[in-house]
Enzyme design. Structure first.
Site, PDB file in Angstrom:
ATOM      1  CD  GLU A  36      -3.101  -0.733   2.231  1.00  0.00           C
ATOM      2  OE1 GLU A  36      -2.805   0.080   3.133  1.00  0.00           O
ATOM      3  OE2 GLU A  36      -4.157  -1.384   2.226  1.00  0.00           O
ATOM      4  CB  THR A  38       6.748   1.649  -1.524  1.00  0.00           C
ATOM      5  OG1 THR A  38       6.854   0.245  -1.203  1.00  0.00           O
ATOM      6  CG2 THR A  38       6.992   2.491  -0.291  1.00  0.00           C
ATOM      7  CD  GLU A 101       7.753 -10.596   2.485  1.00  0.00           C
ATOM      8  OE1 GLU A 101       7.159 -11.031   1.486  1.00  0.00           O
ATOM      9  OE2 GLU A 101       8.197  -9.429   2.577  1.00  0.00           O
TER      10      GLU A 101
END
Length: 1036
Positions: A36, A38, A101
């Protein structure tokens, strides 16, 4: 990356700038970002700029991600990436996907040594590290959501720890208020390139750590097998960090020899020493414009010439590269037209640049005028066995019960790394029965992957004539003399002299000892498979037949066709199978025929008129019949025949005939009419003891004869020998085993290079030899007393005088032996007075090897040890020119043989160099012999200050008696004279050596330091005086 919407999704899909499979791929960069924030702005710009700079970058292109647990596929991608780039933005921590991640990325950093680059995009690094600001808001939301759920509370703390660790790393910061995004991205790409510059190419970059699996370790180690030893020699020529000139080095070898892997090792080792680097792989498969683009991208990324022509790019290379010190690897160049577009010239590169080119084609390296061609050799047996074991057993050595089978596979592969890897992998977890079945299959049907790789060199041969010549050699002529084969394969529009050089340059052929044509076994099998594939099921439709069963089937069934150009059937004398000549009636294009110890019935008129090579050992007829008139024959070999005379038709004219071999035809009495063989160059009558020599004067007509072998023909002191002086074109003359007492005047044979007189028991004196002579072999001439050279024999390379026990005088030693490379005088015990003079001349002239009878090492040797003792050497600061070695050896058995190995272990350079300067055989039992040889420092590569230990030994040959080493003498020479390049050609190998920690303690505190002798000069007057004295005593 994630999006904020949680929607159930099926299996995830991923995208990257590479199309390789997940199992094989390793990405340069993994991008972690908040979609949202970049995706359509900064991350998109960074991604495309990275792609443009040829960085292999992974990005998840899905807009909607379901769930909060990242899938295993994505975890694997993170693990297989060299650098993880984390784009921290204001809402990054809102996403559980992003936090997962991040956690995986930091785990890879800890366990795999992965590099991590944080980017702070419109966010303060302190907010990320301490979880303040927008990051505090995100964690408040997570804590409320998971309050009371113990494992989730622990997970939140793990996310916090990962953020703190990641934000603590150095990374660029961009503020939207005053930051220029384009400049910011350029700095990021420069930083990524810098980090990638420190990673390895081809070999796994992650460090093998505690959590690495056995498979990962084996993959890493097997790549290293044999690489370091090959890299060492090439590194010397590269001289990175030394000379500031531009150097171009060629790595040449046959397909599958490991050229690419060695090039990768060079790249990995040296690229940090250069301003920029480029490794261009698989050049034979790529377009020229792609090669140009990659070179410019790699050196000047991310800027590039857009939409330019090939000429524009070449101009750009020539204009911009001279300002940069670069390392460029060009892998697998196959055509000359690949060189010009890349401007591969010294002027195109900046000072200190190094260009390394790998190729199968040696000729291309000559066009470029490289500074050094490094020929890549096959692996030795130890290296090959280790490499096979890593692939077949995932360990350094074979499993129990597999050693002998593994050695058979190694023998089949012939040291070819590609074959060892392919076959080893195919045998993984296979039973010994499956190993045996596979070996048997490969001998008739080579593995496809190896065949296709090797066949590339065949496909690139420039014309069909050359391809035919390659197939002829692979099927029929391996191990045969090159000069014998070339005229046979010549065509009216094709000369094999030029074609042979192409086969040599393409690594499809080598010329071994004694001028023999040699070929790697797998290259031979590749050629034979090409022929077999012409007609897999019907042998009679193939162009060449060599397999016994195929040939017998075709001859018995008379199923040959016009396709057959060559056929061999090689039996032993005891077999003598019989066929009808009618089987050859349909082979009208047959050029090459070999029928050893075969019986034929019927008329010889059925043979093709295209025959050029006719070989029939044990030819059963008493005379060649009239109906076998073959005007195109170039070579006839009827050794061990039943011939009494040669041609039934005495008027037959063979204008093309170059070679006639009638050796060991025990019944042969009458010579052919040599006037009917006007272009004969080789005549071999060895062992024809019943020749009557009625018309010996006809030999004068052989004015083009280059080789004449009359060994063991019962020649005595008659006029036949006198006829030899008229053969002015002779290069090789063999008169071994005859009964004459004297030699004719042969000094007018101005082309003669090799003269053999072995086993001439009545010969007393050798005189009147031509000055062109290079090899004189007169071993076992037990009555020989003197050799009298007319003048300086400066071309003499080898003098063999073994067991000439009455020999006591050789004239003009000073002028004739100064340039001789090898002298054999074992058993010539009457030469004691001359031996000292010969050694003195040799010591001052820098010759090759001397062999004498003797018990003692010369006194001028500064270090002498017994048997297998070690000599410790401190190389003087001034350096050395050569190492002189002397050994005393003996044997208990006449059948003994041995190969001398001199090993120098260099503690300073961490290398071990093994030199194999000579081989001995047929050593008379209970006698001591001396060998004296010199090894130049261009082989040893010893430098001032090196600490070295040296030892010598005879290597044991399986099934043969062993030669005993009794003493070794070593001496360092300041300088060495080199009269010919060939003097110092010897087999050797050098490889890295891992010293134990206790090695310093093992080095003796006191040892012989003073091993250096000044280069000896000799007193010519004193030597001439000694020779004169010996001459006078001999005359008396």
């Amino acid at each position: 990356m994630d999006t904020s919407t949680a929607v159930e999704a099926s299996s995830p899909t991923f995208s990257s700038s590479s199309s390789c499979s997940l199992d094989d791929e390793m990405y340069d960069v993994f991008l972690s970002f908040r979609g949202e924030d970049t995706r359509k702005t900064f991350t998109d710009h960074l991604y495309w700029r990275l792609k443009r700079a040829r960085v292999d970058v992974f990005i998840d292109e899905n807009e909607i991600r379901g769930g909060e647990i990242i899938p295993d596929e994505l975890k694997q991608i993170i693990e297989r990436s060299r650098i993880s780039v984390i784009i921290f933005s204001r809402r990054y921590a809102d996403s559980i996907w992003c936090l997962e991640e991040l956690e995986k990325i930091m785990e890879c950093r800890r366990t795999l040594g992965q590099m991590v680059l944080p980017i702070f995009y419109d966010v303060d690094a302190e907010d990320v590290r301490k979880q303040t600001g927008s990051f505090a808001e995100a964690f408040q939301t997570h804590e409320v959501r998971f309050r009371g759920v113990k494992d989730k509370e622990e997970k939140i703390q793990s996310w916090r720890d990962s953020l703190t660790q990641a934000a603590g790393l150095d990374g660029p910061v961009l503020s939207k208020i005053d930051g220029y995004e384009g400049v910011f991205i350029r700095k990021i790409i420069d930083e990524i390139n810098r980090k990638l510059k420190s990673t390895c190419l081809g070999i796994a970059t992650k460090q093998v750590g505690i959590e690495s699996s056995k498979q990962e370790i084996s993959n890493y180690v097997e790549v290293q097998v044999g690489i370091d030893s090959r890299l060492q020699d090439i590194s010397t020529h590269l001289d990175v960090g030394g000379s500031n000139d531009v150097r171009i080095i060629g790595i040449w070898g046959m397909g599958g020899m490991g050229k690419t892997m060695v090039a990768e090792a060079i790249f990995n080792k040296y690229h940090p020493s250069f301003d920029a680097k480029s490794f261009i792989q698989n050049m034979r498969e790529r377009k020229l414009v792609d090669l140009q683009e990659q070179l410019l991208f790699d050196i000047f990324k991310p800027t590039m010439v857009e939409g330019s022509s090939m000429d524009d790019r070449m101009y750009e290379i020539k204009k911009r590269l001279p300002t940069r010190k670069v390392l460029v690897i060009l892998d697998d160049i196959c055509h000359e037209d690949q060189l010009k577009p890349l401007a591969i010239e010294r002027d195109s590169f900046g000072p200190g640049s190094r260009i390394v080119i790998t190729t199968r084609n040696k000729h291309l390296l000559g066009i470029i005028e490289v500074d050094k061609i490094c020929c890549l050799k096959a692996m030795n047996e130890v290296e090959a066995l280790e490499l096979l074991s890593w692939h077949a057993f995932k360990s350094r050595c074979p499993n129990e019960g597999y050693l002998e089978l593994s050695r058979e596979v190694v023998g089949y592969c012939g040291g070819l790394p590609l074959a060892l890897k392919v076959l080893g992998s195919s045998l993984y977890k296979r039973s010994t029965i499956e190993w045996r079945n596979a070996l048997d299959k490969w001998k008739t049907l080579p593995p496809k992957e190896i065949h296709e790789k090797l066949k590339l060199s065949y496909d690139e041969l420039p014309d069909n004539y050359l391809r035919d010549a390659f197939l002829d050699i692979s099927c029929f002529f391996i191990g045969m003399d090159m000069n014998y084969v070339m005229p046979i394969l010549d065509r009216r529009c094709f000369s094999l002299v030029k074609g042979l050089s192409v086969l040599l340059e393409q690594s499809l052929l080598t010329v071994g000892e004694d001028n023999k044509l040699m070929m790697h076994d797998l290259v031979r099998d590749m050629g034979r498979e090409i022929v077999r594939a012409q007609s897999p099921n019907i042998p009679g439709n193939r162009s060449r037949l060599w397999h016994h069963e195929d040939v017998k089937d075709v001859l018995r069934n008379k199923s040959g066709t016009d396709e057959i150009e060559g056929l061999i059937l090689d039996f032993k004398e005891s077999d003598k199978p019989s066929f009808s000549t009618k089987a050859f009636r349909t082979m009208r294009r047959l050029r090459l025929l070999k029928l050893n110890y075969v019986q034929l019935t019927g008329s010889y008129k059925h043979f093709s008129k295209e025959l050029r090579w006719f070989c029939w050992h044990g030819f059963p007829l008493k005379v060649i019949p009239k109906d076998f008139y073959q005007e195109n024959l170039v070579a006839i070999d009827l050794s061990y025949s039943k011939l009494i005379r040669v041609w039934e038709d005495s008027h037959v004219l063979l204008w093309e005939l170059k070679s006639l071999d009638l050796s060991h035809s025990a019944c042969l009495k009458k010579l052919p009419d040599f006037s009917r063989l006007p272009n004969l160059e080789e005549l071999i009558l060895r062992g024809c003891k019943r020749l009557l020599w009625d018309h010996y004067s006809m030999m004068r007509r052989l004015d083009k004869l280059k080789l004449l072998d009359l060994g063991y023909c019962n020649l005595t002191d008659n006029v036949v020998l006198d006829e030899l002086r008229y053969l002015r074109s002779l290069k090789i003359l063999r008169l071994d085993g005859n009964g004459f007492n004297w030699l004719p005047f042969l000094s007018h044979l101005s082309e003669l290079e090799e003269f053999t007189l072995n086993d001439c028991k009545n010969l007393r004196r050798i005189t009147f030899l031509p000055m062109t002579l290079k090899f004189l072999k007169a071993n076992y001439c037990t009555a020989l007393e003197s050799i009298e050279f007319l003048s300086h024999m400066s071309d003499m390379r080898e003098l063999d005088l073994k067991d000439c026990r009455k020999l006591e005088y050789i004239s003009d030693l000073d002028g004739s032996l100064r340039f001789t490379e090898t002298i054999h005088m074992e058993g010539s015990t009457n030469l004691r007075g001359l031996q000292e003079i010969i050694v003195e001349i040799w010591a001052a002239s820098g010759g090759g090897g001397l062999f004498f009878s003797g018990n003692d090492i010369p006194l001028w040797f500064t270090a002498v040890v017994n048997e297998d003792e070690i000599v410790y050497i401190d190389v003087p600061k001034s350096g050395i020119g050569a190492l002189t070695v002397c050994i005393i050896y003996s044997s208990d058995d006449l059948q003994s043989s041995g190969r001398l190995s001199v090993t120098l272990t260099n503690r300073t350079q961490r290398t071990v160099c093994s030199i194999f300067p000579m081989t001995v055989s047929g050593v008379t039992p209970q006698e001591n012999y001396l060998w004296l040889g010199r090894i130049p420092n261009n082989v040893l590569n010893l430098k001032g200050g090196d600490k070295v230990r040296a030892c010598a030994e005879f290597l044991r040959e399986e099934g043969k008696k062993h030669v005993k080493l009794k003493k070794t003498g070593v001496c360092l020479e300041e300088k060495v004279f080199i009269h010919r390049d060939e003097v110092y050609e010897m087999e050797w190998e050098s490889k890295p050596y891992a010293y134990p920690d206790t090695d310093d303690d093992a080095w003796p505190s006191e040892h012989s330091h003073n091993l250096v002798q000044e280069t000896r000069s000799y007193d010519r007057r004193r030597i001439l005086a000694k020779l004169k004295d010996i001459c006078e005593r001999f005359d008396d």
